[in-house]
Enzyme design. Structure first.
Site, mmCIF file in Angstrom:
data_model
loop_
_atom_site.group_PDB
_atom_site.id
_atom_site.type_symbol
_atom_site.label_atom_id
_atom_site.label_comp_id
_atom_site.label_asym_id
_atom_site.label_seq_id
_atom_site.Cartn_x
_atom_site.Cartn_y
_atom_site.Cartn_z
ATOM 1 N N ARG A 110 0.871 -1.181 0.000
ATOM 2 C CA ARG A 110 0.000 0.000 0.000
ATOM 3 C C ARG A 110 0.902 1.222 0.000
ATOM 4 O O ARG A 110 2.120 1.108 0.142
ATOM 5 C CB ARG A 110 -1.035 -0.011 1.143
ATOM 6 N N GLY A 111 0.268 2.402 -0.151
ATOM 7 C CA GLY A 111 1.064 3.620 -0.335
ATOM 8 C C GLY A 111 1.201 3.844 -1.832
ATOM 9 O O GLY A 111 1.566 2.927 -2.579
ATOM 10 N N ALA A 112 0.883 5.082 -2.262
ATOM 11 C CA ALA A 112 0.742 5.355 -3.700
ATOM 12 C C ALA A 112 1.934 4.903 -4.556
ATOM 13 O O ALA A 112 1.758 4.126 -5.513
ATOM 14 C CB ALA A 112 0.437 6.839 -3.891
ATOM 15 N N ARG A 127 -7.377 -0.688 -6.828
ATOM 16 C CA ARG A 127 -7.690 0.410 -5.894
ATOM 17 C C ARG A 127 -7.866 1.690 -6.726
ATOM 18 O O ARG A 127 -7.134 1.900 -7.685
ATOM 19 C CB ARG A 127 -6.574 0.614 -4.852
ATOM 20 N N GLN A 160 -1.933 2.463 9.891
ATOM 21 C CA GLN A 160 -0.630 2.568 9.196
ATOM 22 C C GLN A 160 0.388 3.338 10.031
ATOM 23 O O GLN A 160 1.586 3.101 9.918
ATOM 24 C CB GLN A 160 -0.799 3.272 7.843
ATOM 25 N N ASP A 209 -1.929 10.659 -2.167
ATOM 26 C CA ASP A 209 -2.296 9.644 -3.162
ATOM 27 C C ASP A 209 -2.621 10.263 -4.515
ATOM 28 O O ASP A 209 -2.533 9.606 -5.546
ATOM 29 C CB ASP A 209 -3.492 8.838 -2.664
ATOM 30 N N ASN A 236 -5.361 12.413 0.517
ATOM 31 C CA ASN A 236 -4.461 11.543 1.305
ATOM 32 C C ASN A 236 -5.316 10.765 2.304
ATOM 33 O O ASN A 236 -6.548 10.932 2.366
ATOM 34 C CB ASN A 236 -3.383 12.381 2.011
ATOM 35 N N LYS A 237 -4.662 9.937 3.074
ATOM 36 C CA LYS A 237 -5.329 9.065 4.045
ATOM 37 C C LYS A 237 -6.369 9.798 4.874
ATOM 38 O O LYS A 237 -6.150 10.940 5.292
ATOM 39 C CB LYS A 237 -4.251 8.450 4.945
HETATM 40 O O1 MRU Z 1 -4.472 3.192 2.128
HETATM 41 P P1 MRU Z 1 -3.001 3.396 2.012
HETATM 42 O O2 MRU Z 1 -2.227 2.843 3.167
HETATM 43 O O3 MRU Z 1 -2.485 2.913 0.678
HETATM 44 O O4 MRU Z 1 -2.821 4.971 2.041
HETATM 45 C C1 MRU Z 1 -1.545 5.498 1.974
HETATM 46 C C2 MRU Z 1 -1.498 6.966 2.098
HETATM 47 O O5 MRU Z 1 -2.506 7.618 2.220
HETATM 48 C C3 MRU Z 1 -0.156 7.607 1.949
HETATM 49 O O6 MRU Z 1 -0.075 8.757 2.731
HETATM 50 C C4 MRU Z 1 0.059 8.005 0.475
HETATM 51 O O7 MRU Z 1 -0.151 6.892 -0.341
HETATM 52 C C5 MRU Z 1 1.403 8.549 0.227
HETATM 53 S S1 MRU Z 1 2.637 7.289 0.306
HETATM 54 C C6 MRU Z 1 4.145 7.963 -0.077
#
Ligand code: MRU
Length: 352
Positions: free
Chosen positions: A52-54, A95, A202, A243, A253-254
């Protein structure tokens, strides 16, 4: 560049190779790599948040395409093009919010189109090389973001971050945590305050783990504590990842990031967003057009096998929110830092 935490790694094997990804659903209790050999498998890994994470999602998807091409060659598929196309579709459906997924798939599609006349086995190896390139490139980009952002953090700064935008969310180093790592590497004393980041945790599970691994001082708080800490003068800056950034500078973002940004604004605390150019989506005019993923209710009603909420309760679980550009002090990119992001300076970022 060799990274301490290798979120994704490629391993050669008799089938041409496999993708291995740290299972982030089990950290920090268990550190384990899971192996993948098809687009469908990688799409499942993305959907279930093994990765996970963009930026990490983008790199995984690129390998997913290469793995699918290798698999189709192995099976001597008569319908290579249609099957590979299906692989793209499965990955694209994994996703919706992080634009890096679609960015990486576009890169892989371009590579396919440019080498469409190659023999299929040659094409598969060309696609694999492109995925490896995207992987290495992401690490280089994160180090550049870190170098550009480090000077924004004063020595001794107490820095709040939300979610995990670290090595685990990228191919290495991280975006928001990359800025912190680079500031620490430059000799600054930084104290990280990590939001727990309900409901997937996270912050508690991943950001805290990364910082503890590297002995960067970190304090964990629950999401509802940041306002109190800001009001008490215990936070000097906020750095988060993203994201997807819209053309006008709105930042997805999250879930919970918007709340932090409003609080930071209220308390005059700078709110920085660390972000590779691949996360900026100039085809989307503003944040309201960014698709927001809605995740399973079970993530809110309990954790793993334990349910704490009343049986049958109605639940909402939007996984991301949008912070309006006016609340963003600066975007920290690999190219430069954009203060007060807006349509004009974001457009310039891509033209000069
Ligand atoms: O749902 P996730 O864990 O994939 O969400 C991740 C985030 O929101 C991060 O802050 C974002 O992807 C940036 S990662 C460098």
């Amino acid at each position: 560049m060799s990274e301490v935490i290798q979120t994704l790694r490629w391993r050669e094997n008799a089938n041409g190779g496999q993708l291995e990804m740290i299972d982030q659903t089990r950290l920090p209790a268990t550190f384990e790599y899971l192996s993948y050999d098809s687009a469908e498998g990688v799409a499942h890994g993305i959907r279930t948040m093994v990765v996970r994470g963009a930026p990490a999602i983008g790199v995984a998807a690129a390998y997913g395409v290469a793995l699918e091409a290798l698999r189709l060659c192995r099976n001597a598929s008569d319908h290579f093009d249609q099957q590979l196309e299906l692989g793209f579709t499965k990955l694209a459906e994994s996703r919706p919010t992080a634009v890096n997924l679609f960015w990486a798939l576009n890169r892989m599609r371009k590579c396919w189109q440019q080498h469409a006349t190659q023999a299929k086995t040659q094409l598969a190896s060309t696609l694999l090389n492109e995925a490896k390139f995207i992987h290495e490139e992401d690490i280089r980009i994160n180090h550049a973001i870190g170098a550009n952002g480090a000077s924004l953090l004063p020595d001794g700064a107490r820095v709040l971050t939300h979610c995990n935008a670290g090595a685990l969310a990228t191919a290495g180093h991280g975006t928001a945590l990359g800025v912190i790592r680079s500031a620490v590497a430059a000799g600054k004393k930084i104290n990280v305050i990590a939001d727990e980041t309900r409901p997937f945790l996270q912050g508690a599970r991943l950001t805290a783990w990364e910082m503890v691994q590297e002995k960067i001082p970190v304090t964990l708080i629950t999401d509802n504590m940041s306002g109190h800490l800001m009001a008490s003068g215990e936070i000097d800056a906020v750095v988060v990842g993203t994201d997807r950034v819209a053309a006008n500078g709105d930042v997805a973002n999250k879930i919970g990031t918007y709340m932090v940004a409003v609080l930071a604004h209220r308390h005059g605390i700078p709110f920085y967003v660390a972000c590779p150019l691949s996360t900026i989506d100039i085809s989307v005019m503003s944040g309201e057009h960014i698709p927001i993923e809605e995740r399973p209710a079970q993530e809110v009603t309990g954790y793993r096998d334990y349910q704490w909420a009343a049986e049958g309760v109605k639940v909402r679980n939007p996984s991301f929110d949008v912070t309006p550009a006016e609340l963003v002090t600066a975007l920290i990119t690999e190219k430069k830092v954009i203060h007060a992001p807006n349509e004009k300076n974001i457009k310039e970022l891509f033209s000069d």
